[in-house]
Design a protein around this motif. Structure first.
Motif, PDB file in Angstrom:
ATOM      1  N   GLU A   1       0.981  -1.162  -0.174  1.00  0.00           N
ATOM      2  CA  GLU A   1      -0.050   0.021  -0.180  1.00  0.00           C
ATOM      3  C   GLU A   1       0.906   1.266   0.033  1.00  0.00           C
ATOM      4  O   GLU A   1       0.759   2.270  -0.534  1.00  0.00           O
ATOM      5  N   HIS A   2       2.056   1.093   0.587  1.00  0.00           N
ATOM      6  CA  HIS A   2       2.750   2.187   0.805  1.00  0.00           C
ATOM      7  C   HIS A   2       3.578   2.636  -0.550  1.00  0.00           C
ATOM      8  O   HIS A   2       3.865   3.757  -1.081  1.00  0.00           O
ATOM      9  N   ALA A   3       3.950   1.571  -1.255  1.00  0.00           N
ATOM     10  CA  ALA A   3       4.522   1.632  -2.543  1.00  0.00           C
ATOM     11  C   ALA A   3       3.477   2.167  -3.625  1.00  0.00           C
ATOM     12  O   ALA A   3       3.919   3.182  -4.425  1.00  0.00           O
ATOM     13  N   GLU A   4       2.333   1.816  -3.594  1.00  0.00           N
ATOM     14  CA  GLU A   4       1.138   2.484  -4.195  1.00  0.00           C
ATOM     15  C   GLU A   4       1.047   4.108  -4.105  1.00  0.00           C
ATOM     16  O   GLU A   4       0.868   5.027  -4.886  1.00  0.00           O
ATOM     17  N   THR A   5       1.422   4.404  -2.565  1.00  0.00           N
ATOM     18  CA  THR A   5       1.180   5.828  -2.584  1.00  0.00           C
ATOM     19  C   THR A   5       2.313   6.447  -3.059  1.00  0.00           C
ATOM     20  O   THR A   5       2.259   7.638  -3.699  1.00  0.00           O
ATOM     21  N   LEU A   6       3.399   6.014  -3.214  1.00  0.00           N
ATOM     22  CA  LEU A   6       4.871   6.470  -3.879  1.00  0.00           C
ATOM     23  C   LEU A   6       4.320   6.767  -5.256  1.00  0.00           C
ATOM     24  O   LEU A   6       4.800   7.812  -5.940  1.00  0.00           O
ATOM     25  N   LYS A   7       3.797   5.889  -5.836  1.00  0.00           N
ATOM     26  CA  LYS A   7       3.541   5.849  -7.042  1.00  0.00           C
ATOM     27  C   LYS A   7       2.758   6.998  -7.528  1.00  0.00           C
ATOM     28  O   LYS A   7       2.915   7.698  -8.630  1.00  0.00           O
ATOM     29  N   LYS A   8       1.785   6.993  -6.645  1.00  0.00           N
ATOM     30  CA  LYS A   8       0.895   8.255  -6.766  1.00  0.00           C
ATOM     31  C   LYS A   8       1.556   9.846  -6.792  1.00  0.00           C
ATOM     32  O   LYS A   8       1.243  10.589  -7.392  1.00  0.00           O
ATOM     33  N   LEU A   9       2.909   9.630  -6.036  1.00  0.00           N
ATOM     34  CA  LEU A   9       3.423  10.871  -5.795  1.00  0.00           C
ATOM     35  C   LEU A   9       4.350  11.048  -7.055  1.00  0.00           C
ATOM     36  O   LEU A   9       4.907  11.899  -7.135  1.00  0.00           O
ATOM     37  N   GLY A  10       4.489  10.053  -7.970  1.00  0.00           N
ATOM     38  CA  GLY A  10       5.048  10.474  -9.266  1.00  0.00           C
ATOM     39  C   GLY A  10       6.435   9.543  -9.273  1.00  0.00           C
ATOM     40  O   GLY A  10       7.188   9.686 -10.099  1.00  0.00           O
ATOM     41  N   GLU A  11       6.515   8.440  -8.389  1.00  0.00           N
ATOM     42  CA  GLU A  11       7.944   7.737  -8.237  1.00  0.00           C
ATOM     43  C   GLU A  11       7.853   6.491  -9.195  1.00  0.00           C
ATOM     44  O   GLU A  11       6.763   5.972  -9.257  1.00  0.00           O
ATOM     45  N   ASN A  12       9.084   6.257  -9.826  1.00  0.00           N
ATOM     46  CA  ASN A  12       9.165   5.152 -10.683  1.00  0.00           C
ATOM     47  C   ASN A  12       9.127   3.819  -9.934  1.00  0.00           C
ATOM     48  O   ASN A  12       9.470   3.542  -9.082  1.00  0.00           O
ATOM     49  N   ASP A  13       8.415   3.125 -10.606  1.00  0.00           N
ATOM     50  CA  ASP A  13       8.179   1.560  -9.942  1.00  0.00           C
ATOM     51  C   ASP A  13       9.522   1.139  -9.756  1.00  0.00           C
ATOM     52  O   ASP A  13       9.892   0.385  -8.916  1.00  0.00           O
TER      53      ASP A  13
END
Length: 387
Positions: A156-168
């Motif tokens: 869930e935290h990884a998904e939050t970072l992706k929403k912030l525009g971070e690369n997978d």
């Protein structure tokens, strides 16, 4: 060999990443050192740098940046103090990567410094969401935007970072590294534990552990809130071990109340600044309940099947196990929750069966493998938003 420096300022995040530090220190592929700063170097908070020295890590530098005051301004000044000190050390050491963890002020100052020096940063615990209004949340999000590599505890935290525009490819879900050390900590008998603490308490006496920190948005309420908690505890039959709070503004008021009650009721309360890790883990292991607002109730207590009463807004909104009961700063709510933890058979059974959502004790190995495979190139340093 890649040179990695971790910056640690407080006992909390040092314990969280201790297992990672050990692996890095033992791996021939890495030259690992620590920069020690902040509360670690303050007698007020127990000089926890002594434990770091005892653990045998190479210390690249000591950063005396903390303005030891209870004012909000002091926290800002401490950040300003740290930047030039950290910059000089990083310039001299020239690491390939800097490691930071969490959401305290030292994290953002390190991230800013490293970014301007084109040194990549690996940030732990990004993407976590707490709805308590604390400044830590803003710092955590900002640190994530500066960071070049992310080690998150949950998907869930990884998904939050992706929403912030971070690369997978920058994001690695590894669980909570604290559990590696927590679950492997040597078990000692309750008799030896009490002897180590030098507390005159019978082995059959039940006890609770209390850890209550300040929230920046509620600084002026800390004395009242802590006094409210202590009065609630007095109305139970348990003995309580009380851990001093962290260095946030408002902590002085909390410590004053703790000292007052420990002096007035020595047969009910025992306080401490810091404990050896083995002693601390075993203190939780034999506890009947954890009370306050520490992340230990969410991150570590489930692994010990320890019920936790989280008092107030701190930690609200975060993922947690079924061992946690959230209450307001209300004596009746606190008492009811403690009673449920001690006497509600159904709840006790639920806690005994609950699983820790933050991992199973193999996080450090996942981190090491990710770092071994990491490409230290321009793409790692140069960041662009993904949308």
């Amino acid at each position: 060999m890649k040179k990695i420096i971790a910056v640690t300022a407080a006992r909390s995040e040092y314990d969280l990443l201790h297992s990672v530090y050990l692996r890095l220190n033992e791996d021939a592929g890495f030259d690992f050192k620590l920069i020690v700063s902040g509360p670690h170097l303050s007698p007020t908070y127990g000089l926890t740098v002594d434990q770091i020295k005892k653990d045998g890590f190479v210390i690249a530098d000591y950063c005396f940046n903390l303005l030891d005051s209870d004012e909000k301004l002091a926290r800002v000044v401490s950040v300003g103090n740290q930047i030039p000190l950290i910059a000089q050390t990083l310039y001299r050491e020239n690491p390939d990567l800097v490691i930071v963890a969490g959401d305290r002020e030292d994290v953002i100052s390190v991230c800013i410094t490293a970014a301007y020096m084109s040194i990549p940063v690996a940030h732990f615990f990004g993407g976590d969401i707490a709805k308590d209004g604390n400044i830590d949340n803003t710092v955590r999000y900002a640190a994530s935007k500066f960071a070049n590599v992310h080690f998150t505890t949950l998907h869930e935290h990884a998904e939050t970072l992706k929403k912030l525009g971070e690369n997978d490819w920058r994001i690695h879900v590894v669980g909570n590294p604290a559990l590696d050390r927590f679950l492997s900590t040597k078990v000692c008998s309750k008799r030896d534990l009490l002897k180590n603490l030098d507390v005159d308490l019978s082995e059959d006496r039940k006890y609770g552990v209390v850890i209550q920190h300040s929230i920046l948005t509620e600084v002026d309420q800390q004395e009242r809130q802590m006094r409210n908690t202590m009065e609630s505890l007095l109305k139970t039959d348990l003995f309580y071990f009380i851990n001093y709070p962290n260095s946030d503004p408002g902590s002085l008021d909390i410590r004053t109340v703790i000292n007052e009650y420990c002096t007035k009721y020595p047969d009910r309360f025992f306080s401490f600044k810091n404990l050896d890790r083995i002693v601390y883990v075993n203190l939780l292991r034999y506890a009947s309940v954890l009370v306050g607002n520490s992340s230990s109730g969410l991150l570590e207590a489930p692994s010990l099947n320890l019920p936790a009463v989280n008092v107030g807004n701190r930690q609200r909104g975060r993922v947690h196990g079924e061992n946690v009961i959230f209450v307001d700063h209300d004596q009746q709510q606190i008492l009811s929750a403690i009673d449920k933890c001690l006497n509600d058979v159904d709840f006790r059974n639920l806690v005994e069966e609950c699983k820790n959502p933050y991992g199973d004790g193999d996080s450090a190995q996942k981190v090491i493998q990710a770092l071994r495979n990491l490409k230290f190139d321009d793409e790692l340093i140069y960041k662009n938003i993904t949308y």
